[in-house]
Scaffold this active site. Structure first.
Site, mmCIF file in Angstrom:
data_model
loop_
_atom_site.group_PDB
_atom_site.id
_atom_site.type_symbol
_atom_site.label_atom_id
_atom_site.label_comp_id
_atom_site.label_asym_id
_atom_site.label_seq_id
_atom_site.Cartn_x
_atom_site.Cartn_y
_atom_site.Cartn_z
ATOM 1 N N ALA A 1 8.931 2.071 -5.538
ATOM 2 C CA ALA A 1 7.952 2.954 -4.897
ATOM 3 C C ALA A 1 7.991 2.817 -3.377
ATOM 4 O O ALA A 1 8.002 3.817 -2.643
ATOM 5 C CB ALA A 1 6.562 2.651 -5.417
ATOM 6 N N GLY A 2 7.994 1.573 -2.882
ATOM 7 C CA GLY A 2 8.061 1.360 -1.439
ATOM 8 C C GLY A 2 9.350 1.886 -0.838
ATOM 9 O O GLY A 2 9.363 2.419 0.277
ATOM 10 N N ASP A 3 10.445 1.759 -1.585
ATOM 11 C CA ASP A 3 11.737 2.264 -1.102
ATOM 12 C C ASP A 3 11.745 3.790 -1.080
ATOM 13 O O ASP A 3 12.319 4.402 -0.178
ATOM 14 C CB ASP A 3 12.866 1.755 -1.994
ATOM 15 C CG ASP A 3 12.857 0.238 -2.118
ATOM 16 O OD1 ASP A 3 12.543 -0.431 -1.115
ATOM 17 O OD2 ASP A 3 13.149 -0.267 -3.215
#
Length: 327
Positions: free
Chosen positions: A257-259
């Site tokens: 998700a962060g990527d």
């Protein structure tokens, strides 16, 4: 030469993701194989949005390495890979809680990506970079640490904006103090830093978001973007900060998700031809910051609605539909 390529360097590995949530790893019977590795996920996010991206890394001469090259190509990423006979391709086994949050067990002793040397990174892979992105996992051990920082220096010399994700994964480090020092030491290399609220707390001994972001800005980056999970994100520059709320989804697996968020933001910056000199001014402008970060929030959120990292990353049409529905 027009520079519109987002170049990512670092780890590329196989995530073995459970087919169901809520069980510890010791009780999971069935896993799904998915391509992953934070910088590779960012490259795939950019490509799936319609941007041009390249991934620099090293894999083993084994079936998993072949699978990962194919996965990058299918995602639209240009693979700039070297192959080694000295180590296997890295693996990670993931357990998922009911809310999609994760625990990891890594097999990296060493993994092939840790053996990347600076001589492996060809100049032609860096010359056309609008943005060069790296994370902290490739800083854990030599020779990959030197290869990563040398590539960042070279990319910046060619005019690239440098993006850095501290991406704290403490089980991979020998101890927390070494991790903290090494991660902080690289902040002067970066123009843009993406960091989570928890990572700020780790890096600065429990500091709050504002204090931690300002400390980071004092070390050289032009802007710091703090992700707040489902609550969205907050961007800090020398002249102020902007908060952008999250996008609502039903999360299944938060891997990547962060990527996805980083990929969405870097795609926006590359698409707008924002270079390092204009970064802080651009992200200090509320209209652009809100639009770009809302888009990035949606990419990250949609990446949680399917299992795995690269397979779950959305196309631009999916992001636009989601944002249109929320407007």
């Amino acid at each position: 030469m027009e520079k519109n390529t987002v170049v990512c360097l670092g780890e590329l590995l196989i995530d073995f993701v459970p087919q169901s949530n809520g069980l510890p790893l010791s009780q999971v019977d069935t896993f799904h194989r998915a391509a992953g590795g934070a910088p590779a996920n960012v490259a795939a996010a950019v490509a799936k949005l319609g941007g041009k991206s390249r991934f620099i890394g090293k894999v083993g001469r084994d079936p998993f390495g072949e699978f990962l090259r194919t996965a990058l190509e299918e995602a639209g990423v240009e693979p700039a890979l070297t192959i080694t006979d000295d180590a296997r391709t890295g693996l990670a086994f993931v357990s998922l809680r009911e809310d999609g949050e994760r625990d990891f067990v890594f097999f990296r002793s060493p993994a092939a990506d840790m053996l990347l040397r600076k001589e492996d990174v060809e100049d032609k892979w860096l010359r056309d970079a609008a943005i060069f992105h790296f994370g902290s996992v490739s800083l854990i051990a030599e020779p990959c640490r030197t290869a990563t920082l040398d590539a960042a220096r070279r990319a910046r010399a060619y005019g690239a904006l440098v993006s850095y994700d501290p991406n704290v994964r403490l089980p991979l480090w020998t101890n927390a103090d070494f991790a903290r020092r090494t991660i902080l030491d690289q902040l002067p290399f970066a123009d843009l830093v993406k960091v989570s609220e928890d990572e700020i707390g780790f890096l600065y001994g429990g500091a709050g978001i504002e204090e931690g972001a300002r400390l980071m800005l004092g070390l050289g980056p032009r802007c710091v973007v703090v992700t707040l999970g489902a609550a969205g994100c907050r961007v800090f520059t020398q002249t102020g900060d902007v908060t952008v709320p999250g996008v609502s989804v039903e999360a299944v697996d938060t891997t990547g998700a962060g990527d996805g968020f980083v990929g969405g933001l870097l795609w926006k910056l590359a698409n707008a031809h924002i270079d390092a000199s204009g970064l802080d001014e651009t992200l200090a402008e509320p209209a652009f910051a809100v639009e770009a970060l809302r888009f990035a929030n949606a990419v990250g959120a949609l990446a949680t609605t399917k299992r795995g990292a690269i397979p779950a990353l959305p196309a631009r049409s999916e992001v636009e539909r989601k944002l249109s529905g929320e407007a």
